[in-house]
Write a protein that holds these residues in place. Sequence first.
Motif, PDB file in Angstrom:
ATOM      1  N   THR A 191     -16.184   1.449   2.781  1.00 52.39           N
ATOM      2  CA  THR A 191     -15.879   3.132   3.424  1.00 52.39           C
ATOM      3  C   THR A 191     -15.000   2.591   2.667  1.00 52.39           C
ATOM      4  N   GLN A 192     -13.923   2.194   3.334  1.00 59.42           N
ATOM      5  CA  GLN A 192     -12.307   1.828   2.227  1.00 59.42           C
ATOM      6  C   GLN A 192     -12.264   2.332   0.870  1.00 59.42           C
ATOM      7  N   MET A 193     -13.313   1.773   0.712  1.00 64.91           N
ATOM      8  CA  MET A 193     -13.326   1.836  -1.499  1.00 64.91           C
ATOM      9  C   MET A 193     -13.658   3.047  -1.463  1.00 64.91           C
ATOM     10  N   PHE A 194     -14.613   4.073  -0.251  1.00 64.18           N
ATOM     11  CA  PHE A 194     -14.881   5.699  -0.263  1.00 64.18           C
ATOM     12  C   PHE A 194     -13.610   6.092  -0.282  1.00 64.18           C
ATOM     13  N   LEU A 248      -4.227   2.216   3.881  1.00 62.85           N
ATOM     14  CA  LEU A 248      -4.529   2.566   2.693  1.00 62.85           C
ATOM     15  C   LEU A 248      -4.313   3.491   1.292  1.00 62.85           C
ATOM     16  N   ASP A 249      -3.071   3.629   2.435  1.00 62.30           N
ATOM     17  CA  ASP A 249      -2.580   4.872   0.831  1.00 62.30           C
ATOM     18  C   ASP A 249      -0.934   4.249   0.879  1.00 62.30           C
ATOM     19  N   GLY A 250      -0.697   3.476   1.271  1.00 62.02           N
ATOM     20  CA  GLY A 250       0.658   2.803  -0.061  1.00 62.02           C
ATOM     21  C   GLY A 250       0.601   1.399  -0.774  1.00 62.02           C
ATOM     22  N   ASP A 251       0.959   0.379  -0.245  1.00 62.40           N
ATOM     23  CA  ASP A 251       1.206  -0.628  -1.123  1.00 62.40           C
ATOM     24  C   ASP A 251       0.083  -1.956  -1.290  1.00 62.40           C
ATOM     25  N   TRP A 252      -0.428  -1.393  -0.620  1.00 66.03           N
ATOM     26  CA  TRP A 252      -1.623  -2.474   0.101  1.00 66.03           C
ATOM     27  C   TRP A 252      -1.522  -3.777   0.716  1.00 66.03           C
ATOM     28  N   LEU A 253      -0.013  -3.983   0.757  1.00 63.33           N
ATOM     29  CA  LEU A 253       0.657  -4.858   1.293  1.00 63.33           C
ATOM     30  C   LEU A 253      -0.065  -6.033   2.443  1.00 63.33           C
ATOM     31  N   GLU A 254      -0.207  -4.855   2.887  1.00 61.87           N
ATOM     32  CA  GLU A 254      -0.829  -5.154   4.974  1.00 61.87           C
ATOM     33  C   GLU A 254      -2.485  -5.630   4.249  1.00 61.87           C
ATOM     34  N   ALA A 304      -7.850  -9.657  -2.825  1.00 61.65           N
ATOM     35  CA  ALA A 304      -9.496  -9.373  -2.910  1.00 61.65           C
ATOM     36  C   ALA A 304      -9.418  -8.456  -2.643  1.00 61.65           C
ATOM     37  N   GLN A 305      -9.376  -7.471  -1.314  1.00 60.33           N
ATOM     38  CA  GLN A 305      -9.410  -5.865  -1.100  1.00 60.33           C
ATOM     39  C   GLN A 305      -8.403  -5.824  -1.585  1.00 60.33           C
ATOM     40  N   ARG A 306      -7.183  -5.615  -2.153  1.00 63.54           N
ATOM     41  CA  ARG A 306      -6.093  -5.199  -3.460  1.00 63.54           C
ATOM     42  C   ARG A 306      -6.826  -5.398  -4.988  1.00 63.54           C
ATOM     43  N   ALA A 333     -10.301  -5.223  -5.374  1.00 64.36           N
ATOM     44  CA  ALA A 333     -10.725  -3.887  -5.086  1.00 64.36           C
ATOM     45  C   ALA A 333     -10.473  -2.328  -4.845  1.00 64.36           C
ATOM     46  N   PHE A 334      -9.168  -2.067  -4.659  1.00 62.86           N
ATOM     47  CA  PHE A 334      -8.914  -0.595  -4.175  1.00 62.86           C
ATOM     48  C   PHE A 334      -8.368  -0.365  -5.392  1.00 62.86           C
ATOM     49  N   ALA A 335      -8.032  -1.598  -6.162  1.00 61.88           N
ATOM     50  CA  ALA A 335      -7.348  -1.236  -7.025  1.00 61.88           C
ATOM     51  C   ALA A 335      -8.312  -0.323  -8.617  1.00 61.88           C
ATOM     52  N   PHE A 336      -9.055  -1.248  -8.193  1.00 64.41           N
ATOM     53  CA  PHE A 336     -10.542  -1.264  -9.498  1.00 64.41           C
ATOM     54  C   PHE A 336     -11.229  -0.096  -9.328  1.00 64.41           C
ATOM     55  N   ALA A 337     -11.176   0.239  -7.909  1.00 63.42           N
ATOM     56  CA  ALA A 337     -11.785   1.585  -7.514  1.00 63.42           C
ATOM     57  C   ALA A 337     -10.521   2.579  -7.712  1.00 63.42           C
ATOM     58  N   ARG A 338      -9.433   2.711  -7.482  1.00 64.49           N
ATOM     59  CA  ARG A 338      -8.427   3.780  -7.851  1.00 64.49           C
ATOM     60  C   ARG A 338      -9.006   3.868  -9.600  1.00 64.49           C
ATOM     61  N   LYS A 339      -8.964   2.960 -10.700  1.00 63.72           N
ATOM     62  CA  LYS A 339      -9.389   2.572 -12.026  1.00 63.72           C
ATOM     63  C   LYS A 339     -10.222   3.712 -12.672  1.00 63.72           C
TER      64      LYS A 339
END
Length: 483
Positions: A124-127, A160-166, A170-172, A174-180
């Motif tokens: 759901t985070q990736m969504f 989730l809308d920031g630089d993902w340093l939080e 592994a999460q970062r 996945a999120f970068a892959f989802a965006r690309k």
Amino acid sequence: MRKNAALAMGLLLASVGPLRADEPRPVPLTRPEMKQLLEDMKLRHPRFQLPELSAEEKAKLGERESGYESRLRKLYLHPSEGVRFGGGNAQAAPAVDLKGGTAAEPGIRRNTDPNMSLDYPFKTQMFWVVSRTNNCQYCLGHQESKLLGAGLKEEEIAALDGDWLEFNPAQRAAFAFARKLTYEPHRLNDADIDELRKSYKDLQILEMILSIAGNNAINRWKEGAGIPQSKDGGNFRRRTENGATPAPALAPDATAPAQSYLTPTPEKFRTTITKVAPIQVDRISGEPSRQTICERPALESREEVERALELCRNRKPRLPLLDEAKAREVLSENGPSGPLPQWIRLLANFPRDGVSRVISLQSAEEKGDLTPLLKAQVSWIIARQDRAWYAVGHAKKRLEQLGQSQEQIDKLDGPWSEFTMSERALFTVARKLAASPVVLTDEDVANAVKFAGPRDVVQLISYTTNRASFDRITEAAGLQLER
């Protein structure tokens, strides 16, 4: 590199406001702006005019069935058509928690495929990332509610809308892959998959790809059809999927209306500019612009396309495929005759979700009122734009089987001057919606309805969602084009 100027569009307003029919929505730069747009979209004017229902008809259908989206589907789509890509949700599989490891206590899951293992809140985070990238306010609002229902706090969602340093590596990744994969599928390469392999197994990567591709399909359906934001959305629903009560989120502002998205934002996130939504800096002011953008490189020449297709015929898939016999066993009676193409052997890794997608993709080609030629033409236009070479090869083969010459195929790259007004209007809807759903305007849809009628336009939107998903799945997996 020269850009496709027709896809670079925008405006500088901060909410829906009095947009013209030829204007796409702006990109909200901050979280408070995003929440305001989510709220504004409850008043969105649907893109298709439906017959008025009598009081008796409304009572018979009920609130859900008499709604705009439900009636749109029933009026114009074949029962087997329509977006049904939720992103894979697997039963009794070990959960992956929001921190990237194995959850000690499984969280909320809706998985039904035994070979899927990614946790529901994580997907759901990736969504959320996909929907923010696509500026799809309908889906973004729903993911906000689901994440709060899963127990995340306002601060965790805002991050989730920031630089993902939080988040952890592994999460970062996945999120970068989802965006690309969402915004720049034409730039995906081996290194992107290799980066994911540092934290995820191959089937988890494939599950991730199917989830992201499905999210993109849903974004395109909601945006293309102009679905208004749910009236009861907002106030961040607190009921979880299993009835449990999650950790409390920030209390809504006392001045905000009931069921509102206008909840308080923590101070550290109030002015933080999105790092997920595509934005550009204004050349004059130096400030980030709310201009809605989608930029793709100019299309290649025929010779360059042929070289790319030949490379595709000789490449090795990035992810595992089931062998023919095993895939046949999984598919049962749902497989086509003849040798199975690689895309089916890829999806057959998941006996429930994957097979469901095979059936859906095959149904999209076989059902409905759009002609086989129009579907093949649209498949070519979308795949060329996405640089989805496996899909380009399949579209070319279908066009040739339908009697199209190389010259006729080449003309699909534009400017379409030799096509009918109806064809040009439909091609425009498909191209824009597939590239980035928010650049499709009310005027684009109205023009297509004028020349082709609402049934063909609604079915085209549904078909485009399938092709956008197919492109992302097959190219991310690096499938080898069959000879």
